[in-house]
Structures are given as C-alpha cells and as structure tokens.
Write a protein that holds these residues in place. Structure first.
Motif, PDB file in Angstrom:
ATOM      1  N   ALA B  94      49.874  -7.207   6.586  1.00  0.00           N
ATOM      2  CA  ALA B  94      48.917  -7.280   7.691  1.00  0.00           C
ATOM      3  C   ALA B  94      49.604  -7.288   9.055  1.00  0.00           C
ATOM      4  CB  ALA B  94      48.045  -8.525   7.524  1.00  0.00           C
ATOM      5  N   GLY B  95      50.912  -7.377   9.080  1.00  0.00           N
ATOM      6  CA  GLY B  95      51.621  -7.479  10.364  1.00  0.00           C
ATOM      7  C   GLY B  95      51.317  -8.798  11.048  1.00  0.00           C
ATOM      8  N   ALA B  96      51.241  -9.863  10.233  1.00  0.00           N
ATOM      9  CA  ALA B  96      50.823 -11.165  10.760  1.00  0.00           C
ATOM     10  C   ALA B  96      51.982 -12.003  11.297  1.00  0.00           C
ATOM     11  CB  ALA B  96      50.077 -11.937   9.663  1.00  0.00           C
ATOM     12  N   VAL B  97      53.181 -11.433  11.305  1.00  0.00           N
ATOM     13  CA  VAL B  97      54.338 -12.180  11.817  1.00  0.00           C
ATOM     14  C   VAL B  97      54.945 -11.429  12.985  1.00  0.00           C
ATOM     15  CG1 VAL B  97      56.600 -13.154  11.267  1.00  0.00           C
ATOM     16  CG2 VAL B  97      54.834 -13.008   9.488  1.00  0.00           C
ATOM     17  N   GLN B  98      55.018 -12.081  14.140  1.00  0.00           N
ATOM     18  CA  GLN B  98      55.757 -11.464  15.252  1.00  0.00           C
ATOM     19  C   GLN B  98      56.994 -12.317  15.549  1.00  0.00           C
ATOM     20  OE1 GLN B  98      53.287  -9.950  18.462  1.00  0.00           O
ATOM     21  NE2 GLN B  98      51.811  -9.177  16.981  1.00  0.00           N
ATOM     22  N   CYS B  99      56.899 -13.291  16.449  1.00  0.00           N
ATOM     23  CA  CYS B  99      58.104 -14.102  16.687  1.00  0.00           C
ATOM     24  C   CYS B  99      58.409 -15.022  15.515  1.00  0.00           C
ATOM     25  CB  CYS B  99      57.979 -14.917  17.973  1.00  0.00           C
ATOM     26  SG  CYS B  99      57.005 -16.428  17.770  1.00  0.00           S
ATOM     27  N   GLY B 100      57.363 -15.388  14.752  1.00  0.00           N
ATOM     28  CA  GLY B 100      57.575 -16.175  13.542  1.00  0.00           C
ATOM     29  C   GLY B 100      57.548 -17.682  13.718  1.00  0.00           C
ATOM     30  N   PHE B 101      57.408 -18.153  14.943  1.00  0.00           N
ATOM     31  CA  PHE B 101      57.445 -19.605  15.166  1.00  0.00           C
ATOM     32  C   PHE B 101      56.299 -20.313  14.445  1.00  0.00           C
ATOM     33  CE2 PHE B 101      56.917 -23.617  17.454  1.00  0.00           C
ATOM     34  CZ  PHE B 101      58.227 -24.045  17.578  1.00  0.00           C
ATOM     35  N   CYS B 102      55.137 -19.693  14.452  1.00  0.00           N
ATOM     36  CA  CYS B 102      53.967 -20.337  13.837  1.00  0.00           C
ATOM     37  C   CYS B 102      53.894 -20.095  12.337  1.00  0.00           C
ATOM     38  CB  CYS B 102      52.671 -19.805  14.475  1.00  0.00           C
ATOM     39  SG  CYS B 102      52.328 -18.076  14.031  1.00  0.00           S
ATOM     40  N   THR B 103      54.721 -19.153  11.821  1.00  0.00           N
ATOM     41  CA  THR B 103      54.516 -18.636  10.470  1.00  0.00           C
ATOM     42  C   THR B 103      54.613 -19.689   9.357  1.00  0.00           C
ATOM     43  OG1 THR B 103      55.335 -16.537  11.294  1.00  0.00           O
ATOM     44  CG2 THR B 103      55.075 -16.729   8.915  1.00  0.00           C
ATOM     45  N   PRO B 104      55.646 -20.554   9.367  1.00  0.00           N
ATOM     46  CA  PRO B 104      55.669 -21.561   8.293  1.00  0.00           C
ATOM     47  C   PRO B 104      54.372 -22.377   8.261  1.00  0.00           C
ATOM     48  CG  PRO B 104      57.748 -21.567   9.501  1.00  0.00           C
ATOM     49  CD  PRO B 104      56.809 -20.671  10.269  1.00  0.00           C
ATOM     50  N   GLY B 105      53.891 -22.773   9.415  1.00  0.00           N
ATOM     51  CA  GLY B 105      52.647 -23.555   9.486  1.00  0.00           C
ATOM     52  C   GLY B 105      51.456 -22.743   9.020  1.00  0.00           C
ATOM     53  N   MET B 106      51.410 -21.464   9.400  1.00  0.00           N
ATOM     54  CA  MET B 106      50.291 -20.611   8.983  1.00  0.00           C
ATOM     55  C   MET B 106      50.285 -20.455   7.464  1.00  0.00           C
ATOM     56  SD  MET B 106      48.330 -19.482  11.424  1.00  0.00           S
ATOM     57  CE  MET B 106      48.323 -19.404  13.225  1.00  0.00           C
ATOM     58  N   ILE B 107      51.473 -20.355   6.879  1.00  0.00           N
ATOM     59  CA  ILE B 107      51.553 -20.183   5.419  1.00  0.00           C
ATOM     60  C   ILE B 107      51.121 -21.477   4.710  1.00  0.00           C
ATOM     61  CG2 ILE B 107      53.191 -19.842   3.506  1.00  0.00           C
ATOM     62  CD1 ILE B 107      54.495 -17.655   5.238  1.00  0.00           C
ATOM     63  N   ILE B 108      51.532 -22.599   5.255  1.00  0.00           N
ATOM     64  CA  ILE B 108      51.097 -23.892   4.694  1.00  0.00           C
ATOM     65  C   ILE B 108      49.564 -24.003   4.809  1.00  0.00           C
ATOM     66  CG2 ILE B 108      51.139 -26.409   5.085  1.00  0.00           C
ATOM     67  CD1 ILE B 108      53.724 -25.463   3.781  1.00  0.00           C
ATOM     68  N   ALA B 109      49.015 -23.579   5.955  1.00  0.00           N
ATOM     69  CA  ALA B 109      47.548 -23.650   6.141  1.00  0.00           C
ATOM     70  C   ALA B 109      46.848 -22.742   5.137  1.00  0.00           C
ATOM     71  CB  ALA B 109      47.177 -23.254   7.570  1.00  0.00           C
ATOM     72  N   THR B 110      47.416 -21.576   4.887  1.00  0.00           N
ATOM     73  CA  THR B 110      46.833 -20.633   3.927  1.00  0.00           C
ATOM     74  C   THR B 110      46.820 -21.238   2.524  1.00  0.00           C
ATOM     75  OG1 THR B 110      47.694 -18.816   5.263  1.00  0.00           O
ATOM     76  CG2 THR B 110      47.009 -18.271   3.029  1.00  0.00           C
ATOM     77  N   GLU B 111      47.947 -21.828   2.148  1.00  0.00           N
ATOM     78  CA  GLU B 111      48.033 -22.447   0.817  1.00  0.00           C
ATOM     79  C   GLU B 111      47.030 -23.607   0.688  1.00  0.00           C
ATOM     80  OE1 GLU B 111      49.037 -22.242  -2.131  1.00  0.00           O
ATOM     81  OE2 GLU B 111      49.032 -24.325  -2.836  1.00  0.00           O
ATOM     82  N   SER B 112      46.945 -24.445   1.716  1.00  0.00           N
ATOM     83  CA  SER B 112      46.034 -25.592   1.671  1.00  0.00           C
ATOM     84  C   SER B 112      44.597 -25.110   1.514  1.00  0.00           C
ATOM     85  CB  SER B 112      46.188 -26.418   2.955  1.00  0.00           C
ATOM     86  OG  SER B 112      45.297 -27.506   2.982  1.00  0.00           O
ATOM     87  N   LEU B 113      44.262 -24.057   2.240  1.00  0.00           N
ATOM     88  CA  LEU B 113      42.911 -23.499   2.180  1.00  0.00           C
ATOM     89  C   LEU B 113      42.613 -22.918   0.802  1.00  0.00           C
ATOM     90  CD1 LEU B 113      40.249 -22.399   3.477  1.00  0.00           C
ATOM     91  CD2 LEU B 113      41.557 -20.372   4.129  1.00  0.00           C
ATOM     92  N   LEU B 114      43.499 -22.013   0.328  1.00  0.00           N
ATOM     93  CA  LEU B 114      43.221 -21.326  -0.940  1.00  0.00           C
ATOM     94  C   LEU B 114      43.260 -22.301  -2.119  1.00  0.00           C
ATOM     95  CD1 LEU B 114      45.106 -17.932  -0.408  1.00  0.00           C
ATOM     96  CD2 LEU B 114      42.650 -18.387  -0.227  1.00  0.00           C
ATOM     97  N   ASN B 115      44.092 -23.334  -2.005  1.00  0.00           N
ATOM     98  CA  ASN B 115      44.146 -24.333  -3.072  1.00  0.00           C
ATOM     99  C   ASN B 115      42.800 -25.054  -3.213  1.00  0.00           C
ATOM    100  OD1 ASN B 115      45.773 -25.922  -5.040  1.00  0.00           O
ATOM    101  ND2 ASN B 115      45.246 -27.590  -3.643  1.00  0.00           N
ATOM    102  N   ALA B 116      42.152 -25.315  -2.072  1.00  0.00           N
ATOM    103  CA  ALA B 116      40.865 -26.022  -2.116  1.00  0.00           C
ATOM    104  C   ALA B 116      39.707 -25.063  -2.344  1.00  0.00           C
ATOM    105  CB  ALA B 116      40.655 -26.796  -0.814  1.00  0.00           C
ATOM    106  N   ASN B 117      39.862 -23.836  -1.896  1.00  0.00           N
ATOM    107  CA  ASN B 117      38.773 -22.860  -1.920  1.00  0.00           C
ATOM    108  C   ASN B 117      39.368 -21.460  -2.133  1.00  0.00           C
ATOM    109  OD1 ASN B 117      36.635 -21.168  -1.357  1.00  0.00           O
ATOM    110  ND2 ASN B 117      36.312 -21.886   0.742  1.00  0.00           N
ATOM    111  N   PRO B 118      39.454 -21.033  -3.396  1.00  0.00           N
ATOM    112  CA  PRO B 118      40.151 -19.772  -3.706  1.00  0.00           C
ATOM    113  C   PRO B 118      39.465 -18.524  -3.133  1.00  0.00           C
ATOM    114  CG  PRO B 118      39.847 -21.109  -5.683  1.00  0.00           C
ATOM    115  CD  PRO B 118      39.035 -21.740  -4.608  1.00  0.00           C
TER     116      PRO B 118
END
Ligand SMILES: Cc1cc2nc3c(=O)[nH]c(=O)nc-3n(C[C@H](O)[C@H](O)[C@H](O)COP(=O)(O)OP(=O)(O)OC[C@H]3O[C@@H](n4cnc5c(N)ncnc54)[C@H](O)[C@@H]3O)c2cc1C
Ligand code: FES
Ligand code: FES
Lengths: 279, 157
Positions: B94-118
């Motif tokens: 998706a081209g969702a990474v540019q500078c990458g500073f937010c990326t670890p947090g975004m990935i954690i947020a994605t996992e937390s979301l999908l884990n609760a609501n697939p």
C-alpha cells in the motif's frame, strides 16, 4: 523520599491510605502526564504513591437488581464493550481518547481527576450514578454529582478510595450524547451534551439534560427538568424558547485556550435544541 | 525500589528499580529494544506503542509498577510472527511507510485491532488507528494496508 507501594489486596491498600499522604494511581493516564519529567527519568510524583491498577477485587462489571456496578480498576475499553453497560456511557467512552489509552484508563480515574472536561461525567450524572467509597472502617455511597465539588476537587477524604461506580438502569425512550471537540479521538471536549426522555401515556415522565465542559462542574438542573414533567413532547417543542432561556441562565462557561465562552455556550444550547427538535 | 516481573517478548524478565519509571524507558534502555519510539511522551502519537495482554498501550504513559505479571510484546517480538509478515507486506504493497517513524506503532495498532476484530470496517480501522499519528502518508495508505492485511491474512486472526 516519595514512597511507592504496590498493595496486593484492597484491605492492604486501605491501611496505607489510612496512614495518610498517599495518592492512588489507577491506569495513570492523567497522573503520568501531570507529573511528567524529563525523558529517561522516573515520573516526578510528588506524593507517596499507591499503585492499585492490579487489585483484582476492584476489577469487573456486575449487573444486579436493576443496576450496573463497575469496579474501580476496570478499564474504559472493557466497560465500553460490556453488554450490560448503559448505551450513553458506552458512546461517551467510545469518543474518549484512543484505544491505546482506553485499554489502560479507568472510569474511577476520570472521576478522581474531576476535570470540568471529564467526558464520562455528564453521562454518569444523567444516569444518577453513585460512587462507593471505602476506608478502613467501612464504606459510604455518594451521588456522583455530590462527589464532584469543583474543578479537580472532590468530596473524597484522603483515606478513602473509590471502589465501585453504581449506575441505576433506566429505560429511556430517547437518549442522545454529543461531544464537540477538535480531533475526534484525542480531543478533550470543548462542549458535550447528554439528554434522555421517558414518555408515559404520551406525557413526559422523566427528562434529564446535562452539559459537560461549559462550567466548573457538569451542569444539570433538576428544577428546570421538573418543569416539563407531565407535558407532551409537542408542548415541550413549542415551549423550547422557555427551555433555552432557562439554560441560558444556568450555563456560565469559563474561558480557556480551547475555545471561548460565547462559542461554548452557543454550541451547548444548540446541542440541546437539536436534541429536542429530534424527539 | 521494587522488583517487577513480567514477560517481554515471551521471556520472563525481572526489573529491579524505581516502580515509577516509564515502561518506554525500561524497554528501550534496560532491554535495548529500540523499535518503539518516543514521539510526544504524553499519549497523543502512538509511536511508543506496545502490546500488553494483546492490546495496544502507550508505553510512555505506562508506569513500570503496573507491568507486574503482564504479557508485553514489542515490535521486535511481534516481528517473529506470521501475522507480522502479512502486515509488513501489506504496508509495502500500500506504500504505507515513508519516513517510518510511526510504523512500529501503526503495526502494533493493526495487530491489536485485528486480534480483537478480524474483519473491521473502514470506520473501525480508523478508530483502531486513531491514537497513532503519521506526519508523512496522510493515513489513506495505512487504512488500505490494514484492509490488504485483513484479506491476505484471512484465518490468521
Ligand atoms: C492522549 C489522552 C487523551 C485523553 N482523552 C480524554 C478524553 O477524550 N476525555 C476525557 O475525559 N479524558 C481524556 N483523557 C484523560 C484520562 O485518560 C482520563 O481522565 C482517564 O479516565 C483517567 O483514568 P486513569 O485510570 O488513567 O487515572 P489516573 O491517572 O490513574 O488517576 C487520575 C486521578 O484519579 C484518582 N484516582 C484514580 N483511581 C482512583 C480511585 N479508585 N479512588 C480514588 N481516586 C482515584 C488519582 O489519584 C488521580 O487523581 C485523555 C488522556 C490522554 C493522555
Ligand atoms: S510517545 Fe507515547 S504516545 Fe507519543
Ligand atoms: S511514515 Fe513518517 S510518520 Fe508515518
């Protein structure tokens, strides 16, 4: 030196509180920000701290005899997803902060913080919520509206803690909660409004209107509400200017950097007017 | 001083120190895991996100005392999983990474979301990511990345 105590049981926690000069920390989402220090250094708490977040006795939700009892250390996300919790409270919590905060923050912390912009408060006060306070000697129940006495001021004694929030279940025919803020997820409310109406035999049997973040504490006026009991919705709608007059006098916002008081008051009144229009 | 025990990336660990330290500092300095970042330091940006008992939490606001007995996963621990591989490739697509500073947090947020609501809706994805700020992408690509991960990882969550 500031002391740090992680009690294992509620009675142990109450013993420390009785000794005096301890501050309770629940999820810490307010206290960590308020006592923020330099990066890489411990948080700069100025009081002795009692870490109560993991006290199992204070976690969980019970629905019994027409009321919902919420343990003080239950997180906002858990409360919001519980089927027994009244809908306006779920909605208000859903608009508080972000998932990462809601997984940690507690309702007792929102109450203990007693911010004029605390988002759970207008809804809890609308539902006539009670708070159970405990100390070493016993417990007392106090209506939330009497517990919060001013901005960041509660009627709690230093040796007391909130153990439960008790919400009577009431079936309203109309309910609404609206929060106006900046960025939705992390915005501290500029203005919020909650309204509920119960109709019996075409007449208003109960009407409750609360306003958040427009005064020193939540605005709710039972005399103004009582004036409409026994009337029909049509009468309420045609009398809306009288209702607006009442609340124009009751709402006296304080100015701060988030938005000016004229804006707040106008929005507050409009939110109420919209609610009545939609009945 | 206090002794706090928890699991960090599936290993039992013990920290002996001030219970009023931020979990952020403990993870970065004591365990040398630098994937999580300090952005705002006050709960607004999500750069410091970790999973605690499978749910996203901001480590900058989490006090060490409250870590006792918890199961804590950082981006380094999560990177070992199949779920991570799916999310990583979705972010790339998706081209969702540019500078990458937010990326670890975004990935954690994605996992937390999908884990609760697939199977989150777009609105639910936006709520799931609402505590994470990104200065680069404008968010659309990140929402799309979550949608790609959700489909590609069907059955994993
Ligand atoms: C980024 C961000 C966004 C936020 N957004 C919102 C928002 O939209 N709306 C909103 O209302 N708030 C918001 N907050 C504020 C905060 O998250 C809430 O007030 C939360 O409910 C506090 O709960 P806590 O458990 O973290 O409290 P803590 O920080 O642990 O405690 C807060 C206060 O309550 C007292 N206290 C806690 N538990 C008890 C108890 N059992 N008995 C007696 N006293 C107690 C503490 O001593 C302290 O004074 C936000 C905070 C952040 C950092
Ligand atoms: S650094 Fe923790 S939320 Fe920004
Ligand atoms: S990619 Fe730069 S902050 Fe998100």
């Amino acid at each position: 030196m500031v002391k740090h105590i992680i009690p294992e049981t509620l009675s142990e926690a109450l013993k420390y509180l009785y000794q005096g000069d301890f501050q309770i920390i629940a999820g810490g989402t307010d206290l960590m920000v308020q006592n923020r220090s330099w990066s890489e250094t411990p948080v700069n708490f100025t009081k002795n701290m009692l870490y109560c977040f993991d006290l199992l006795e204070l976690k969980g939700i019970n629905v019994i005899d027409g009321r919902v009892e919420i343990g003080a250390m239950t997180t906002l996300e858990t409360i919001m997803n519980h089927p027994g919790v009244p809908s306006l409270l779920c909605q208000a919590i859903g608009e508080m902060a972000s998932p990462a905060i809601r997984h940690v923050a507690t309702l007792a912390g929102n109450i203990g913080n007693a911010s004029p912009a605390g988002d759970s408060l207008p809804v809890l006060i609308l539902y006539d919520a009670w708070v159970e306070l405990r100390n070493m000697a016993g417990f007392r129940m106090i209506l939330l509206k009497d517990l919060i006495v001013g901005p960041r001021k509660t009627a709690m004694h230093p040796e007391e803690m909130i153990v439960k929030i008790v919400i009577p279940i009431h079936n309203f025919d109309f309910e609404s909660y609206i929060k106006v803020g900046g960025r939705k997820a992390d915005a501290i409310a500029k203005v919020s409004f909650a309204g509920a109406v119960e109709i019996e035999d075409d007449k208003i049997a109960d009407i409750r209107l609360t306003f958040g973040a427009v005064g020193k504490t939540v605005i709710r006026n039972e005399t103004a509400e009582g004036a409409w009991i026994g009337m029909t919705i049509t009468e309420l709608k045609t009398g809306i200017w009288r209702l607006i007059d009442m609340y124009n006098q009751l709402i006296q916002p304080i100015d701060d950097q988030r938005s000016n008081k004229y804006y707040r008051k106008t929005v507050a009144i409009n939110l109420m007017k919209d609610f009545i229009d939609r009945l | 001083m206090a002794i706090i025990k928890f699991t960090l990336n599936h290993k039992q660990v013990i920290v002996n120190g001030d219970p009023n330290r931020r979990l952020l500092d403990v993870i970065r300095n004591d365990f040398n895991l630098k994937g999580l970042k300090e952005g705002c330091g006050e709960g607004e940006c999500g750069a410091c996100a970790v999973l605690i008992n499978h749910q996203i939490v901001n480590s900058c606001l989490y006090v060490l005392a409250n870590a006792e007995g918890k199961d804590i996963i950082t981006i380094e621990g999560f990177a070992e999983t199949k779920r991570f591989a799916v999310i990583k490739s979705a972010f790339e697509t998706a081209g969702a990474v540019q500078c990458g500073f937010c990326t670890p947090g975004m990935i954690i947020a994605t996992e937390s979301l999908l884990n609760a609501n697939p199977h989150p809706s777009e609105a639910e994805i936006k709520i799931g990511l609402s505590g994470n700020l990104c200065r680069c992408t404008g968010y659309n690509m990140i929402v799309e990345a979550v949608q790609i991960a959700m489909k590609a990882g069907e059955g994993l969550w």
